[in-house]
Write a protein that holds these residues in place. Structure first.
Motif, PDB file in Angstrom:
ATOM      1  N   SER A  37      41.853  43.648  35.232  1.00 51.46           N
ATOM      2  CA  SER A  37      41.763  42.354  35.909  1.00 51.46           C
ATOM      3  C   SER A  37      42.243  41.202  35.045  1.00 51.46           C
ATOM      4  O   SER A  37      42.188  41.271  33.811  1.00 51.46           O
ATOM      5  CB  SER A  37      40.306  42.068  36.315  1.00 51.46           C
ATOM      6  OG  SER A  37      39.861  42.976  37.290  1.00 51.46           O
ATOM      7  N   ILE A  39      41.315  37.093  34.862  1.00 50.45           N
ATOM      8  CA  ILE A  39      40.285  36.124  35.238  1.00 50.45           C
ATOM      9  C   ILE A  39      40.548  34.862  34.439  1.00 50.45           C
ATOM     10  O   ILE A  39      40.986  34.943  33.278  1.00 50.45           O
ATOM     11  CB  ILE A  39      38.889  36.689  34.914  1.00 50.45           C
ATOM     12  CG1 ILE A  39      38.632  37.963  35.716  1.00 50.45           C
ATOM     13  CG2 ILE A  39      37.792  35.656  35.190  1.00 50.45           C
ATOM     14  CD1 ILE A  39      37.590  38.878  35.104  1.00 50.45           C
ATOM     15  N   GLU A  48      37.224  32.344  37.675  1.00 51.32           N
ATOM     16  CA  GLU A  48      38.016  32.624  38.875  1.00 51.32           C
ATOM     17  C   GLU A  48      38.733  33.954  38.702  1.00 51.32           C
ATOM     18  O   GLU A  48      39.542  34.117  37.784  1.00 51.32           O
ATOM     19  CB  GLU A  48      39.044  31.523  39.135  1.00 51.32           C
ATOM     20  CG  GLU A  48      39.933  31.790  40.345  1.00 51.32           C
ATOM     21  CD  GLU A  48      41.028  30.748  40.545  1.00 51.32           C
ATOM     22  OE1 GLU A  48      41.307  29.988  39.597  1.00 51.32           O
ATOM     23  OE2 GLU A  48      41.602  30.706  41.671  1.00 51.32           O
ATOM     24  N   TRP A  49      38.447  34.899  39.585  1.00 50.81           N
ATOM     25  CA  TRP A  49      39.144  36.169  39.566  1.00 50.81           C
ATOM     26  C   TRP A  49      40.537  35.983  40.142  1.00 50.81           C
ATOM     27  O   TRP A  49      40.706  35.468  41.252  1.00 50.81           O
ATOM     28  CB  TRP A  49      38.364  37.200  40.388  1.00 50.81           C
ATOM     29  CG  TRP A  49      38.992  38.549  40.456  1.00 50.81           C
ATOM     30  CD1 TRP A  49      38.950  39.533  39.522  1.00 50.81           C
ATOM     31  CD2 TRP A  49      39.753  39.077  41.562  1.00 50.81           C
ATOM     32  NE1 TRP A  49      39.636  40.646  39.964  1.00 50.81           N
ATOM     33  CE2 TRP A  49      40.139  40.382  41.209  1.00 50.81           C
ATOM     34  CE3 TRP A  49      40.143  38.575  42.792  1.00 50.81           C
ATOM     35  CZ2 TRP A  49      40.897  41.192  42.052  1.00 50.81           C
ATOM     36  CZ3 TRP A  49      40.886  39.376  43.640  1.00 50.81           C
ATOM     37  CH2 TRP A  49      41.262  40.666  43.275  1.00 50.81           C
ATOM     38  N   VAL A  52      43.985  42.143  40.143  1.00 54.32           N
ATOM     39  CA  VAL A  52      43.827  43.381  39.406  1.00 54.32           C
ATOM     40  C   VAL A  52      45.089  44.226  39.518  1.00 54.32           C
ATOM     41  O   VAL A  52      45.758  44.227  40.554  1.00 54.32           O
ATOM     42  CB  VAL A  52      42.585  44.159  39.916  1.00 54.32           C
ATOM     43  CG1 VAL A  52      42.758  44.554  41.375  1.00 54.32           C
ATOM     44  CG2 VAL A  52      42.306  45.375  39.055  1.00 54.32           C
ATOM     45  N   SER A  62      44.287  37.553  44.317  1.00 55.78           N
ATOM     46  CA  SER A  62      43.501  36.589  45.064  1.00 55.78           C
ATOM     47  C   SER A  62      44.370  35.865  46.080  1.00 55.78           C
ATOM     48  O   SER A  62      45.467  35.407  45.748  1.00 55.78           O
ATOM     49  CB  SER A  62      42.889  35.571  44.100  1.00 55.78           C
ATOM     50  OG  SER A  62      42.326  34.491  44.794  1.00 55.78           O
ATOM     51  N   TRP A 107      36.002  42.732  27.953  1.00 60.80           N
ATOM     52  CA  TRP A 107      36.831  41.541  28.071  1.00 60.80           C
ATOM     53  C   TRP A 107      37.612  41.296  26.792  1.00 60.80           C
ATOM     54  O   TRP A 107      37.133  41.608  25.691  1.00 60.80           O
ATOM     55  CB  TRP A 107      35.945  40.308  28.313  1.00 60.80           C
ATOM     56  CG  TRP A 107      35.256  40.262  29.629  1.00 60.80           C
ATOM     57  CD1 TRP A 107      34.358  41.170  30.125  1.00 60.80           C
ATOM     58  CD2 TRP A 107      35.370  39.247  30.619  1.00 60.80           C
ATOM     59  NE1 TRP A 107      33.919  40.773  31.361  1.00 60.80           N
ATOM     60  CE2 TRP A 107      34.515  39.604  31.691  1.00 60.80           C
ATOM     61  CE3 TRP A 107      36.108  38.067  30.712  1.00 60.80           C
ATOM     62  CZ2 TRP A 107      34.398  38.814  32.840  1.00 60.80           C
ATOM     63  CZ3 TRP A 107      35.979  37.294  31.854  1.00 60.80           C
ATOM     64  CH2 TRP A 107      35.134  37.662  32.899  1.00 60.80           C
TER      65      TRP A 107
END
Length: 117
Positions: A37, A39, A48-49, A52, A62, A107
């Protein structure tokens, strides 16, 4: 243990395309347990995503960013990348790459990107 590291320019001019790369170590990005992902977190705002890219190269983005966003990968380097076009100052944020496993979330440290002329 998988590790992620973002890299890319810290400053981008408005209307240009922002490209960031996430380098993965500890496992292959093509291992079928992974979805990778992107972000971001603008200053003073929440996470905020963005989307992916999965182990097989398929992507989901998104809806709010779909017209300006694409993902790519280089399996030989074990890297995946974000490309965000037509950036504006509103795209200024800390950008993270991440993945989620049963053992937890992983992350990168994040990279600050500022959009300014």
């Amino acid at each position: 243990q998988v590790q992620l590291q973002e890299s890319g320019p810290g400053l981008v001019k408005p209307s240009q395309t922002l490209s960031l790369t996430c380098t993965v170590s500890g496992d292959s990005i093509t291992n079928n347990i992974y979805a990778w992902s992107w972000i971001r977190q603008p200053p003073g705002k929440g996470l905020e995503w963005m989307g992916v890219i999965r182990y097989d190269g398929t992507t989901s983005i998104s809806p709010s960013l779909k017209s300006r966003t694409s993902f790519s990968r280089d399996t030989s380097k074990n890297q995946f990348s974000l490309h965000l076009s037509a950036v504006t100052p509103e795209d200024t944020a800390v950008y993270y790459c991440a993945t989620k496993l049963g053992s937890g979330d992983y992350w990168g440290q994040g990279t600050q990107v500022t959009v300014s002329s």
